[in-house]
Write an enzyme that holds these catalytic residues in place. Structure first.
Site, PDB file in Angstrom:
ATOM      1  CB  THR A 186      -0.880   0.041   1.269  1.00 18.57           C
ATOM      2  OG1 THR A 186      -0.041  -0.067   2.417  1.00 18.57           O
ATOM      3  CG2 THR A 186      -1.904  -1.086   1.279  1.00 18.57           C
ATOM      4  CB  SER A 201       0.864  -4.457   4.214  1.00 17.94           C
ATOM      5  OG  SER A 201       1.045  -3.165   3.677  1.00 17.94           O
ATOM      6  N   GLY A 202       1.388  -6.907   5.967  1.00 16.56           N
ATOM      7  CA  GLY A 202       1.042  -8.306   6.232  1.00 16.56           C
ATOM      8  C   GLY A 202       1.193  -8.722   7.685  1.00 16.56           C
ATOM      9  N   GLY A 203       1.430  -7.731   8.575  1.00 19.98           N
ATOM     10  CA  GLY A 203       1.637  -8.020   9.991  1.00 19.98           C
ATOM     11  C   GLY A 203       0.439  -8.629  10.688  1.00 19.98           C
ATOM     12  CD  GLU A 204      -2.096  -6.087  11.398  1.00 18.33           C
ATOM     13  OE1 GLU A 204      -1.744  -5.480  10.364  1.00 18.33           O
ATOM     14  OE2 GLU A 204      -1.465  -6.007  12.466  1.00 18.33           O
ATOM     15  CG  ASN A 270       1.865  -5.940  13.989  1.00 16.83           C
ATOM     16  OD1 ASN A 270       1.590  -5.238  13.024  1.00 16.83           O
ATOM     17  ND2 ASN A 270       1.426  -7.184  14.092  1.00 16.83           N
ATOM     18  CG  ASP A 312      -1.393  -3.742  15.586  1.00 20.09           C
ATOM     19  OD1 ASP A 312      -0.366  -3.991  14.929  1.00 20.09           O
ATOM     20  OD2 ASP A 312      -2.400  -3.200  15.084  1.00 20.09           O
ATOM     21  CG  ASP A 314       2.127  -1.972  12.789  1.00 18.32           C
ATOM     22  OD1 ASP A 314       1.377  -2.643  13.477  1.00 18.32           O
ATOM     23  OD2 ASP A 314       2.361  -2.193  11.590  1.00 18.32           O
TER      24      ASP A 314
HETATM   25 CA    CA Z   1      -0.286  -3.834  12.610  1.00 20.36          CA
END
Ligand code: CA
Length: 569
Positions: A186, A201-204, A270, A312, A314
Site C-alpha cells: 500500500t 504489509s502483512g503483519g496481521e 508489529n 499492535d 507497529d
Molecule cells: Ca499492525
C-alpha cells in the site's frame, strides 16, 4: 490538406499561424526528467517529487507565496471527483513540472495537468479478488515515486508497476510475492540511485516482512532484506524456534534516505501473532527502525520502540531527519511519533536513543532503562486476562506523517487520544488468514473525554509540547509545513486547516469538502504560483477497527467519497 503556405497569402498570416503553433506547443504539459541529482535536490525543487517531498521526510516546503498574512484568501482552483466512493483516499498528490500524479483505492493511478485539473491519463491495475483478500485496513494506496521518465506504484497484489510518466503506458511490472498468503503493498515506493525500494504489509497475517529494491529500469531484484532475521542471522535468537517464519514485521510505509551517510531508514511493524505470550523474546526487528545500506540492503543498526510488542504498536511510522540540540549536545537525529504514544529522537549515526517522551497517554510502554524502552507486564494481555491500556492499537498516532519545520524547529503530530481493552485468544497460523490471538475494543482515553483527536506541536530540542489543537474527531491526516509560517492538515469532517506554525492559531479553514480527509496534503509551484492539494475520501483503518471511536455518530456518519481538491491564492 491545406498547408500553411497554401493557406496563407501573406507573410503576416504565416507568422501568425507559426505563433499559434508555438503557443500550442508551449501548452503541452512539460515533464522534466527526474535524475538522481533532481531527487538529491528535491528540497529546492518547485514540485513535490516524492512521498514526503524530499529524502529527509520533513514534509516541509520552502515556499512563502502563501503565508500567514494572505492564507485567508485561499480559494479552490479545481477539483476532481473519482467514481470509487466507498474506500479511503490516502495518496499525496505528487507534482513534477506540469504533471500531478495521485493514486486511489484499488490501485488506480491518475495523471493530471497540475494547474488546470485536465486528466492526462489514467491507469487501473487489474486486481484479482485474491489480491484484495489479505488487506487488513482498507484497499488503499499511498502514492507514487518518480525516476527518469517513469512513475512507479506498488499494488495490493504485490506488483511494482513502472509506467511512462507522460503517457501512462506500462513499461514493466514485477510481482514480488503471491497475493493470497498474507502480503499486500500500500506504500509509496522510494527511488534511490537507479533503484525502486518498497516494503510489504502483512503483519496481521503473520507474513514475514521484507524490504526489496528493484532495478528502476528493468524491475529486476537488486536486494531483498527480511525484517525478521532467520535463526543464523544477527537478532535471530530473539525469537522462539521457528517463529520467525510467521513473525510479521511488515514495512508498510516509505523510508528515508540519508545521502551523507549513504543510509536508508525504514520502520518495521508489529510481530505476529499479536499475542506475545506465543513468542517470548524481543522479536527483532519488529516495532523498530532499521538503518540499511541502500546498495545491498544490509542492516547497519536498529532501535526498537516496543520490545516484545503485544499491543499492535507497529514501528512503521515516519523517520524524519533533523538536527537537534539536546541538553547541550548537538545531534544528527531521526525523529518519529510512534504508535506506542512516545515521541523519539534517535541518533541517526549510531541508532542510540537521544530522548523519548510520551505525547499522549502511554501506559503499555512505560519507561526507559539504559536507553531501551521498558513495558508494563501487568498490562500484557493473555488468554483469560483482559487489560485496559493506552494508547489503543490504532496508536497515539497512526501512519499519517508528522511534519518538521526547520524554522520553528517543531514537529507537528496528527494524534489520537484512545485506549483499549485487550485480551488473549487461542490462534493457529494458517497462510492467508488473520493471525492475531487477541480480542480488543478501542475506547476513549479517560483523560481526554470527548476528544478523539489532537494536532500537537513538539519542540524538537526538548521533546516538550509547544501547542495543541484539540479535536472532537480523530485527527487522521498527514501534516505539511511551509516557509510561509503555515502548517496544513485536513480534518475528519472535511476541512483543510492552515495553522500558524508558531502558535497553532487557525488562520484559515476551507469550505467543507464532500468527504472526510485521511490523505496527505502537498504544496508545489507551477509558473511561479503556489498551490495546495489533497484528497478528501474517508476510509482507512479508523472506520474498520475503531471500536467505540468508529461507533461515535460524529465519526460513523462521516460521508464517503473521493474528491481531489487544489487551492491557490
Ligand atoms: Ca499492525
Amino acid at each position: 490538406m491545406t498547408t500553411v503556405k497554401a493557406f496563407c497569402k501573406t507573410a503576416l498570416c504565416t507568422a501568425i499561424v507559426a505563433a499559434m503553433s508555438a503557443a500550442a506547443f508551449a501548452a503541452t504539459p512539460s515533464y522534466p526528467t527526474v535524475t538522481q541529482a533532481t531527487l538529491d535536490n528535491a528540497a529546492s525543487n518547485n514540485g513535490w517529487l516524492m512521498y514526503r517531498r524530499d529524502y529527509t521526510s520533513n514534509g516541509y516546503a520552502p515556499f512563502k507565496d502563501i503565508n500567514t498574512s494572505n492564507v485567508a484568501n485561499l480559494k479552490e482552483v479545481w477539483s476532481y471527483v473519482n467514481p470509487i466512493n466507498d474506500q479511503g483516499y490516502e495518496s499525496p498528490p505528487i507534482v513534477n513540472g506540469d504533471y500531478m500524479f495521485v493514486t486511489t483505492p484499488k490501485d488506480e493511478l491518475l495523471a493530471f495537468e497540475a494547474t488546470s485539473g485536465k486528466l492526462l491519463w489514467k491507469y487501473t491495475k487489474n486486481l484479482s479478488d485474491t489480491g484484495l483478500k489479505t488487506v487488513c485496513c482498507d484497499v488503499v494506496n499511498r502514492g507514487v515515486a518518480l525516476y527518469g521518465d517513469k512513475v512507479y506504484m506498488a499494488t495490493l497484489d504485490n506488483y511494482v508497476v513502472a509506467l511512462n510518466a507522460k503517457t501512462g503506458k506500462v513499461v514493466w511490472q514485477k510481482q514480488l510475492i503471491a497475493p493470497d498468503i498474507g502480503y499486500a503493498m500500500t506504500l509509496a515506493p522510494l527511488t534511490v540511485k537507479d533503484k525502486v525500494i518498497v516494503g510489504v504489509s502483512g503483519g496481521e497475517y503473520g507474513a514475514r516482512g521484507f524490504i526489496e529494491a528493484l532495478n528502476a529500469k528493468t524491475g529486476k531484484e537488486v536486494w531483498k532484506t527480511y525484517t525478521i532475521p532467520a535463526p543464523n542471522q544477527p537478532g535471530g535468537n530473539t525469537w522462539p524456534k521457528g517463529a520467525y517464519k510467521t513473525g510479521g514485521g511488515g514495512a508498510w510505509l516509505t523510508g528515508t534516505y540519508d545521502a551523507a551517510t549513504n543510509t536508508l531508514f525504514w520502520g518495521v511493524g508489529n510481530p505476529g501473532p499479536w499475542l506475545a505470550t506465543l513468542r517470548p523474546g524481543k522479536n527483532l526487528y519488529t516495532d523498530s527502525v532499521i538503518a540499511m545500506n541502500p546498495a545491498t540492503g544490509k542492516i547497519k543498526w536498529h532501535y526498537q520502540y516496543t520490545p516484545n510488542d503485544t499491543w499492535d504498536y507497529d514501528g512503521v511510522n515516519e523517520t524524519v531527519m533533523t538536527n537537534i540540540d539536546y541538553q547541550g549536545k548537538h545531534y544528527k537525529a531521526l525523529v518519529t511519533a510512534s504508535r506506542n504514544g512516545w515521541f523519539y529522537a534517535i541518533d541517526r549515526v549510531n541508532g542510540k536513543l537521544i530522548y523519548a517522551k510520551p505525547f499522549v497517554t502511554a501506559t503499555s510502554v512505560n519507561g526507559i532503562k539504559d536507553g531501551q524502552m521498558t513495558t508494563d507486564d501487568a498490562l500484557r494481555p493473555a488468554v483469560g486476562k483482559q487489560v485496559f491500556t493506552c494508547p489503543s492499537f490504532l496508536g497515539g498516532k497512526n501512519w499519517w506523517p508528522i511534519s518538521v519545520d526547520p524554522e520553528t524547529h517543531m514537529a507537528y503530530v496528527p494524534a489520537m487520544h484512545t485506549c483499549m481493552t485487550i485480551s488473549g485468544t487461542t490462534v493457529a497460523y494458517k497462510a492467508g488468514l488473520p493471525f492475531l490471538g487477541e480480542k480488543f475494543n478501542v475506547m476513549a482515553d479517560p483523560k481526554f473525554p470527548n476528544q478523539w483527536g489532537d494536532v500537537i506541536a513538539i519542540d524538537l530540542n526538548t521533546g516538550d509540547q509547544a501547542w495543541h489543537f484539540p479535536s472532537a474527531l480523530p485527527w487522521n491526516d498527514g501534516m505539511v509545513s511551509t516557509a510561509g509560517g503555515l502548517v496544513f492538515s485536513g480534518s475528519a469532517d472535511g476541512y483543510l486547516y492552515a495553522f500558524d506554525a508558531k502558535t497553532g492559531k487557525v488562520l484559515w479553514k476551507s469550505p467543507k469538502m464532500t468527504s472526510g480527509i485521511i490523505g496527505v496534503p502537498t504544496t508545489w509551484k507551477v509558473d511561479g504560483k503556489q498551490y495546495v492539494s489533497l484528497w478528501a475520501g474517508w476510509g482507512g483503518a479508523t472506520p474498520i477497527w475503531g471500536g467505540d471511536m468508529a461507533k461515535d455518530p460524529a465519526v460513523k456518519d462521516i460521508p464517503r467519497g473521493g474528491h481531489l481538491y487544489v487551492f491557490s491564492l
